[in-house]
Scaffold this active site. Structure first.
Site, mmCIF file in Angstrom:
data_model
loop_
_atom_site.group_PDB
_atom_site.id
_atom_site.type_symbol
_atom_site.label_atom_id
_atom_site.label_comp_id
_atom_site.label_asym_id
_atom_site.label_seq_id
_atom_site.Cartn_x
_atom_site.Cartn_y
_atom_site.Cartn_z
ATOM 1 N N GLU A 132 -11.104 4.499 -0.970
ATOM 2 C CA GLU A 132 -11.412 4.800 0.422
ATOM 3 C C GLU A 132 -12.213 6.094 0.584
ATOM 4 O OE1 GLU A 132 -6.893 5.160 -0.376
ATOM 5 O OE2 GLU A 132 -8.513 3.730 -0.700
ATOM 6 N N ASP B 152 -3.300 -2.939 -2.629
ATOM 7 C CA ASP B 152 -4.409 -1.980 -2.619
ATOM 8 C C ASP B 152 -4.292 -1.015 -3.797
ATOM 9 O OD1 ASP B 152 -6.665 -0.662 -1.767
ATOM 10 O OD2 ASP B 152 -5.623 0.561 -0.270
ATOM 11 N N ASN B 153 -5.409 -0.379 -4.123
ATOM 12 C CA ASN B 153 -5.465 0.689 -5.147
ATOM 13 C C ASN B 153 -4.989 0.241 -6.519
ATOM 14 O OD1 ASN B 153 -4.259 2.602 -2.464
ATOM 15 N ND2 ASN B 153 -6.343 2.831 -3.261
ATOM 16 N N ASP C 216 0.839 -1.198 0.000
ATOM 17 C CA ASP C 216 0.000 0.000 0.000
ATOM 18 C C ASP C 216 0.877 1.252 0.000
ATOM 19 O OD1 ASP C 216 -2.358 1.406 -0.063
ATOM 20 O OD2 ASP C 216 -2.665 1.364 2.099
ATOM 21 N N LYS D 96 2.794 3.123 -5.888
ATOM 22 C CA LYS D 96 2.291 2.100 -6.821
ATOM 23 C C LYS D 96 3.365 1.631 -7.807
ATOM 24 C CE LYS D 96 -1.114 3.195 -4.423
ATOM 25 N NZ LYS D 96 -1.208 2.506 -3.123
#
Length: 308
Positions: free
Chosen positions: A293, A263-264, A235, A238
């Protein structure tokens, strides 16, 4: 007769509209009610013309603000620009403190010390009602919870601590004797996270490592006595997802059955990571659709189980 913008400017400044002196009237005209009504009828359109200019400006301004609000709600990029650049910078300047410090202060004032659930709920409340922040959040947090419980790790690694939200979330589910190593590059975030973790009462299960992931990962075996990792939560930046996953493999930190959760992967997005793990014969992948989120913006998490 003066021009409309001139009369409008006078109206905005609170002055009377400028009129040329009326020509002298005869005694009969001064006493005539009909002539006075005729003058009022001539003045009424002028007054409406004056008031319509500022009203039209207000309408345009309100319409622009409405478009901005709709854009922020529907467009993730616009929302992040507004929350992370414009609103946050202005608030930081006015209050002379960072958003992360405001989140911590809110937790210290409203959450129950030593209660991880209370800390998480308080952070979620602040970030959903007051200021957006890049925690994993409650919706994706449930996916994180389920994955951690299924993996039941003895040693877990988190890349990207931020304010400590996910560190608290993971550590509260760890079995006795298990530990979480969480890595944060930003020293200001690390300081906030340390206080958050201690306030939640999970400091005995969490070790916060400050520095870049590409430097810390190769040190895990010797410096931090890690044999292999059972669970890894990605997280952080990226563009580091793929190189850090490869680094974990090269350092022999993954065993057969090690679970990676990223995530993401849709927003901001990690296409290189998805391409790498989905095409690799060493990983078995599962996608979990969700939302960014604290927003109704499409996002997802990707689980990659290492097959050896």
């Amino acid at each position: 007769m003066p021009c409309v913008p001139c009369r409008a400017w006078d109206a905005v400044r609170g002055k009377r509209p400028r009129h040329r002196p009326a020509p002298a009237q005869t005694g009969s005209e001064q006493s005539s009610p009909g002539s006075r009504r005729a003058v009022r009828r001539r003045e009424q359109p002028q007054m409406l013309e004056i008031s319509s200019v500022p009203l039209f400006s207000v309408f345009i301004l309100l319409f622009i603000l409405l478009l901005i609000v709709l854009l922020i709600r529907k467009n993730a990029t616009a929302a992040l620009i507004w929350n992370e650049i414009i609103r946050e910078k202005v608030t930081n300047f006015i209050m002379n403190q960072s958003k992360e410090q405001r989140i911590l202060n809110f937790v210290l004032q409203n959450a129950v010390r030593g209660d991880p659930h209370s800390v998480l709920d308080t952070i979620d409340k602040y970030c959903s009602q007051k200021e957006w922040a890049m925690n994993v959040g409650d919706e994706k947090g449930k996916i994180l919870d389920k994955t951690v419980q299924e993996a039941n790790p003895s040693v877990a690694l988190e890349l990207g601590t931020y304010c400590g939200y996910s560190a608290v979330r993971i550590s509260r589910l760890l079995k006795a004797g298990a530990r979480l190593l969480t890595v944060e590059f930003n020293p200001e975030f690390a300081a906030i996270a340390k206080q958050m973790i201690e306030f939640a009462g999970v400091q005995d299960k969490v070790k916060l490592l400050e520095g870049p992931s590409e430097e810390i990962i190769p040190q895990l075996k010797k410096k931090y006595e890690v044999d292999t990792l059972d669970f890894v939560f990605l997280d952080h930046w990226k563009d580091r997802y793929t190189p850090d996953t490869i680094l974990l493999q090269e350092c022999n930190l993954l065993r057969k059955g090690s679970v990676l959760l990223a995530d993401n992967i849709i927003f901001p997005g990690a296409p290189d990571f998805l391409n790498y793990v989905r095409k690799s014969p060493h990983f078995q992948c599962t996608n979990y659709p969700s939302h960014l989120e604290y927003m109704q913006v499409e996002d997802a998490m990707e689980k990659a189980v290492f097959l050896g």
